[in-house]
Design a protein around this motif. Structure first.
Motif, PDB file in Angstrom:
ATOM      1  N   GLY A  42     -29.640  72.556 -17.700  1.00 37.41           N
ATOM      2  CA  GLY A  42     -28.563  73.262 -18.385  1.00 37.41           C
ATOM      3  C   GLY A  42     -28.397  72.920 -19.846  1.00 37.41           C
ATOM      4  N   ARG A  43     -29.334  72.200 -20.427  1.00 33.09           N
ATOM      5  CA  ARG A  43     -29.161  71.748 -21.808  1.00 33.09           C
ATOM      6  C   ARG A  43     -29.679  72.752 -22.829  1.00 33.09           C
ATOM      7  NH1 ARG A  43     -31.103  65.565 -22.021  1.00 33.09           N
ATOM      8  NH2 ARG A  43     -30.229  65.812 -24.120  1.00 33.09           N
ATOM      9  N   HIS A  44     -30.480  73.733 -22.390  1.00 30.38           N
ATOM     10  CA  HIS A  44     -31.011  74.751 -23.286  1.00 30.38           C
ATOM     11  C   HIS A  44     -30.959  76.097 -22.565  1.00 30.38           C
ATOM     12  CE1 HIS A  44     -33.017  70.947 -24.440  1.00 30.38           C
ATOM     13  NE2 HIS A  44     -32.827  71.369 -25.664  1.00 30.38           N
ATOM     14  N   ALA A  45     -30.518  77.114 -23.293  1.00 28.47           N
ATOM     15  CA  ALA A  45     -30.456  78.449 -22.696  1.00 28.47           C
ATOM     16  C   ALA A  45     -30.402  79.492 -23.802  1.00 28.47           C
ATOM     17  CB  ALA A  45     -29.242  78.586 -21.775  1.00 28.47           C
ATOM     18  N   GLY A  46     -30.882  80.692 -23.493  1.00 25.28           N
ATOM     19  CA  GLY A  46     -30.815  81.805 -24.429  1.00 25.28           C
ATOM     20  C   GLY A  46     -30.732  83.106 -23.671  1.00 25.28           C
TER      21      GLY A  46
ATOM     22  N   GLN B 252     -30.103  88.519 -33.044  1.00 27.27           N
ATOM     23  CA  GLN B 252     -29.578  89.132 -31.822  1.00 27.27           C
ATOM     24  C   GLN B 252     -29.543  88.090 -30.716  1.00 27.27           C
ATOM     25  OE1 GLN B 252     -31.320  92.965 -30.551  1.00 27.27           O
ATOM     26  NE2 GLN B 252     -31.573  92.062 -28.523  1.00 27.27           N
ATOM     27  N   GLY B 253     -28.530  88.198 -29.844  1.00 22.56           N
ATOM     28  CA  GLY B 253     -28.466  87.376 -28.643  1.00 22.56           C
ATOM     29  C   GLY B 253     -27.657  86.108 -28.823  1.00 22.56           C
ATOM     30  N   GLN B 254     -27.633  85.319 -27.753  1.00 21.53           N
ATOM     31  CA  GLN B 254     -26.886  84.060 -27.726  1.00 21.53           C
ATOM     32  C   GLN B 254     -27.861  82.916 -27.428  1.00 21.53           C
ATOM     33  OE1 GLN B 254     -25.630  86.763 -25.612  1.00 21.53           O
ATOM     34  NE2 GLN B 254     -24.598  87.409 -27.495  1.00 21.53           N
ATOM     35  N   LEU B 255     -27.635  81.804 -28.114  1.00 22.48           N
ATOM     36  CA  LEU B 255     -28.511  80.644 -27.982  1.00 22.48           C
ATOM     37  C   LEU B 255     -27.659  79.401 -27.778  1.00 22.48           C
ATOM     38  CD1 LEU B 255     -31.335  79.310 -28.213  1.00 22.48           C
ATOM     39  CD2 LEU B 255     -30.908  79.118 -30.675  1.00 22.48           C
ATOM     40  N   TYR B 256     -28.030  78.587 -26.775  1.00 21.58           N
ATOM     41  CA  TYR B 256     -27.339  77.317 -26.523  1.00 21.58           C
ATOM     42  C   TYR B 256     -28.359  76.189 -26.527  1.00 21.58           C
ATOM     43  CZ  TYR B 256     -24.752  73.590 -24.209  1.00 21.58           C
ATOM     44  OH  TYR B 256     -24.157  72.381 -23.908  1.00 21.58           O
ATOM     45  N   VAL B 257     -28.176  75.262 -27.452  1.00 22.76           N
ATOM     46  CA  VAL B 257     -28.960  74.026 -27.508  1.00 22.76           C
ATOM     47  C   VAL B 257     -27.939  72.899 -27.534  1.00 22.76           C
ATOM     48  CG1 VAL B 257     -30.661  72.682 -28.771  1.00 22.76           C
ATOM     49  CG2 VAL B 257     -30.823  75.179 -28.755  1.00 22.76           C
ATOM     50  N   GLU B 258     -27.812  72.211 -26.423  1.00 21.13           N
ATOM     51  CA  GLU B 258     -26.710  71.261 -26.230  1.00 21.13           C
ATOM     52  C   GLU B 258     -26.473  70.392 -27.462  1.00 21.13           C
ATOM     53  OE1 GLU B 258     -25.387  68.481 -22.505  1.00 21.13           O
ATOM     54  OE2 GLU B 258     -27.319  68.056 -23.416  1.00 21.13           O
TER      55      GLU B 258
ATOM     56  N   LEU C   5     -40.005  87.217 -31.338  1.00 21.14           N
ATOM     57  CA  LEU C   5     -39.445  87.113 -29.989  1.00 21.14           C
ATOM     58  C   LEU C   5     -38.615  88.359 -29.707  1.00 21.14           C
ATOM     59  CD1 LEU C   5     -38.687  85.523 -27.399  1.00 21.14           C
ATOM     60  CD2 LEU C   5     -36.800  84.508 -28.707  1.00 21.14           C
ATOM     61  N   HIS C   6     -38.849  88.973 -28.534  1.00 24.76           N
ATOM     62  CA  HIS C   6     -38.137  90.196 -28.168  1.00 24.76           C
ATOM     63  C   HIS C   6     -37.454  89.997 -26.818  1.00 24.76           C
ATOM     64  CE1 HIS C   6     -40.313  92.322 -31.356  1.00 24.76           C
ATOM     65  NE2 HIS C   6     -41.410  91.731 -30.911  1.00 24.76           N
ATOM     66  N   ASP C   7     -36.163  90.330 -26.759  1.00 23.05           N
ATOM     67  CA  ASP C   7     -35.387  90.279 -25.505  1.00 23.05           C
ATOM     68  C   ASP C   7     -35.571  88.950 -24.788  1.00 23.05           C
ATOM     69  OD1 ASP C   7     -34.519  92.917 -25.901  1.00 23.05           O
ATOM     70  OD2 ASP C   7     -36.372  93.693 -25.029  1.00 23.05           O
ATOM     71  N   GLY C   8     -35.515  87.874 -25.551  1.00 20.72           N
ATOM     72  CA  GLY C   8     -35.776  86.554 -24.989  1.00 20.72           C
ATOM     73  C   GLY C   8     -34.623  86.022 -24.155  1.00 20.72           C
ATOM     74  N   GLU C   9     -34.946  85.543 -22.967  1.00 17.80           N
ATOM     75  CA  GLU C   9     -33.983  84.866 -22.106  1.00 17.80           C
ATOM     76  C   GLU C   9     -34.654  83.635 -21.519  1.00 17.80           C
ATOM     77  OE1 GLU C   9     -32.225  87.315 -19.163  1.00 17.80           O
ATOM     78  OE2 GLU C   9     -31.629  88.904 -20.562  1.00 17.80           O
ATOM     79  N   PHE C  10     -33.944  82.506 -21.521  1.00 18.63           N
ATOM     80  CA  PHE C  10     -34.526  81.299 -20.937  1.00 18.63           C
ATOM     81  C   PHE C  10     -33.415  80.333 -20.562  1.00 18.63           C
ATOM     82  CE2 PHE C  10     -34.162  80.448 -25.451  1.00 18.63           C
ATOM     83  CZ  PHE C  10     -33.632  79.168 -25.490  1.00 18.63           C
ATOM     84  N   SER C  11     -33.728  79.409 -19.662  1.00 17.30           N
ATOM     85  CA  SER C  11     -32.799  78.343 -19.300  1.00 17.30           C
ATOM     86  C   SER C  11     -33.593  77.221 -18.656  1.00 17.30           C
ATOM     87  CB  SER C  11     -31.707  78.838 -18.340  1.00 17.30           C
ATOM     88  OG  SER C  11     -32.285  79.252 -17.110  1.00 17.30           O
TER      89      SER C  11
END
Length: 684
Positions: free
Chosen positions: A213-217, A245-251, A203-209
């Motif tokens: 609002g329960r999952h985001a990267g 690298q990066g930030q990951l949110y999994v509620e 995975l490269h430069d991954g962004e998602f939501s």
């Protein structure tokens, strides 16, 4: 297997061309089906047509209105496969130059080249897909199996697939996403059923939501690599995952991989005969998480019945708390802590049920950021088993609760599915006294855990105790039994009477209840009865002016909010049956007058100015406080809006009269604390 079932429909139609009719001079074959289906796939509006160009060589077209396959393959619409050069013989079937077009989340509305041959007599298979437009990238696939089930190989290359398209196609949900996924695979096998190979996913430069609002990267970089094998025990292999690298949110968990990368590895094995995915040799490393090792068996038909054996250790308990624990306890008494120290743990699940757990602490500290409580120097060996197991030990070097200083102590207990209990009596120092605990029990109930305590409070000096609550310092001590103390859902109740000795008298507290003890805005409810207090000791403590004699006090319906009074009905009075109260100084009279007398005739007038003390028969003063206003009362009414506070005895005879029925509680408290007069007393 499920995808191959649908493909078999196509192959079956093509293989029909190798039968006798096509060996003759028939020019074409056409087959149609409205619906062809399996357990979890369907093909609708299927048409297959072959036209002969010359003997053994044909053109072919396959069309389907819709093909539904399980995720992540998904649904394909308006499928159209055309082959301009089909070979059909009794030995082989093949398409040398084909083109496939379809609409799907993976392909969009795209087409690509496809070519392949299949040996009907020896199983020789060659398949090639070139530049298939998959998820905004180009997929290339090559599959080769030698005749008679000899060695085979397969390669897959999908560079830079759009993450948004992959998430939509794989989940069926619309994501806000950016970034790319790359997939490469190189697989090999032999006729004995063994296989090996490697699969890499990046995975490269991954962004998602997600909209909920329960999952985001954001700005994610991750890699998953698998060294695959297959044999008698089923397919599997060594897997490695890195998130660097990066930030990951999994509620409710948030990971900052740039500051604290996560690395994991383990051995996966799929056991087809039992439908179980096994993970062994699991190793996870992260500064916040520490070091995790373990194994799990997951029945994919019912993942909730998984087996798990996990061990964990960290030297950075604070980082572990912030990342992995705090999100799950937010809003509870443990949700806002500063934590330090080291810890170890072990958990075992069987059929999805916890059967064993341990927790070890080494010089751990935990302090509430709002200064509600703290524990320092904790060492622990806590053991839990579903059935009765080994003993647990917990000790600490110091602590405080709501400003109360607690000394070092050690507890020994046992815990199981029913709850926990103390194995031996214990002593917990509190200020200059302590709590002698004879019974401590935690019961697990459907409404949550309930804590029970039987203990004796050994004498604690009131001076530091009252200072801890921000009250005026009192002399004396407090002690007594605490029978039937119960704590549940942030509510503390004392079943018996708490007794204290102060100012050479006694105090009894009944109906004691504290709500939100370890939370915001704690609320206390109680009734207090004080008897035969020595006024000389009391007034000396508060520098109120000298009064001798004895005094009773009742505080009923006391309500404290955040340890400050918000309501009570209080009365101080000379004990019944006492007819010769004692003596009172001029300064004490002025201070009592400030509690409600207001301006009047001063003691300095007339003959009274030559006396510093006076004899009194009775003292009485009451305050019923609501909404920060005291409704005042005395020994008895002295007029429509006045009341007697002090009734004199002997000459010069005095009486202190209160003229204000309503007095501001904050102002009254300020006067009493400062021991200043609101005005001279009226003397009659």
């Amino acid at each position: 297997m499920k995808t191959r079932a649908a493909i078999a429909v196509v192959l079956a139609a093509m293989v029909m061309g190798s039968t006798t009719p096509f060996g003759a001079d028939d020019p074409w074959l056409k087959m149609s089906a409205g619906l062809v289906s399996g357990p979890d796939w369907t093909v609708e509006d299927l048409d297959v047509q072959l036209e002969r160009r010359q003997r053994g060589r044909y053109t072919a077209q396959l069309q389907a209105g819709q093909i539904k396959l399980p995720l992540p393959a998904g649904t394909f619409h308006e499928l159209d496969v055309q082959c301009a050069d089909v070979t059909l013989t009794s030995a082989a079937v093949g398409c040398l130059h084909g083109r496939l077009r379809a609409r799907s989340p993976w392909l969009g509305d795209g087409s690509f080249d496809i070519a392949g041959t299949y040996g009907v007599d020896n199983g020789h298979l060659e398949l090639a897909i070139s530049d298939a437009p998959v998820a905004g990238s180009l997929l290339n696939l090559a599959l080769n199996r030698a005749p008679d089930n000899a060695p085979w190989s397969a390669t897959i290359d999908l560079p830079g697939a759009e993450l948004a398209t992959v998430l939509l196609a794989a989940t069926g949900e619309d994501w806000q996403a950016d970034g790319t996924l790359s997939l490469t695979a190189d697989l090999h096998g032999d006729s004995a059923g063994s296989a090996r190979g490697r699969v890499d996913l990046a995975l490269h430069d991954g962004e998602f939501s997600r909209a909920n609002g329960r999952h985001a990267g954001e700005n994610l970089a991750a890699r998953l690599s698998m060294a695959l094998t297959a044999g008698d025990h089923g397919p599997g292999g060594e897997a490695r995952l890195s998130l660097d690298q990066g930030q990951l949110y999994v509620e409710p968990v948030f990971l900052d991989a740039a500051a604290d990368p996560l690395h994991a590895r383990g051995h996966l094995r799929w056991r087809s005969e039992t439908g179980v995915l096994a993970l062994s040799g699991l190793q996870i490393e992260q500064r916040a998480l520490g070091r995790v090792s373990g194994a799990t068996h997951i029945p994919l038909s019912d993942p909730a019945r998984s087996d798990l054996d996990l061990r964990w250790a960290t030297d950075a308990l604070g980082a572990f708390y912030t990342t992995w624990l705090q999100p799950f306890v937010f809003g509870t008494p443990l949700g806002n802590l500063e934590v330090e120290g080291g810890a170890t743990g072990h958990a075992r699940l069987r059929d999805g049920e916890l059967t064993q757990a341990t927790l070890g602490l080494a010089q751990a500290h935990a302090e509430d950021r709002d200064f509600l409580f703290a524990v320092y120097g904790m060492d622990a060996d806590l053991q839990w088993q579903r059935e009765r197991g080994p003993a647990s030990r917990l000790s600490w070097e110091g602590a405080h609760v709501q400003g109360l200083r607690i000394g070092s102590a050690a507890l020994a207990g046992i815990a199981d599915a029913r709850g926990a209990e103390l194995l031996e009596s214990a002593f917990v120092p509190v200020l200059d006294g302590g709590l002698a605990i004879t019974d401590l029990r935690l019961d697990t109930t459907a409404q949550g855990p309930v804590l029970y305590l039987d203990a004796e409070l050994l004498p604690v000096s009131l001076a530091p105790l009252t200072r801890a609550f921000g009250w005026p310092a009192l002399g004396g001590t407090i002690a007594g039994r605490l029978p039937g103390l119960r704590y549940h859902d942030r509510q503390l109740e004392v079943g018996g009477t708490l007794e204290a000795e102060l100012f050479d008298g006694t105090m009894q507290i009944t109906g004691l209840r504290i709500l939100r003890l370890l939370g915001p805005l704690p609320r206390l409810e109680a009734d207090i009865e004080m008897r035969e207090l020595d006024l000389e000791l009391l007034t000396r403590t508060f520098d109120f002016g000298h009064i001798s004699g004895r005094l009773n006090a009742d505080v009923e319906r006391l309500r404290l909010l955040e340890w400050s009074p918000v309501a009570f009905d209080a009365r101080i009075y000379t004990p019944p049956g006492v007819h010769r109260g004692g003596r009172i100084s001029q300064r004490a009279i002025d201070n009592l007058a400030g509690a409600g007398a207001g301006p009047g005739t001063g003691l300095q007038q007339g003959i009274t100015q030559f006396f510093s003390e006076f004899a009194y028969a009775r003292i009485g003063l009451g305050c019923s406080m609501r909404r920060q206003v005291c409704t005042m009362s005395g020994i008895e009414p002295a007029g429509p809006d006045s009341y007697v506070i002090v009734r004199g005895r002997m000459l010069p005879r005095i009486e202190v009269i209160g003229h204000h029925r309503s007095v501001s509680w904050p102002a009254l408290l300020e006067q009493l604390e400062a021991a200043t007069a609101a005005g001279p007393a009226e003397v009659r």
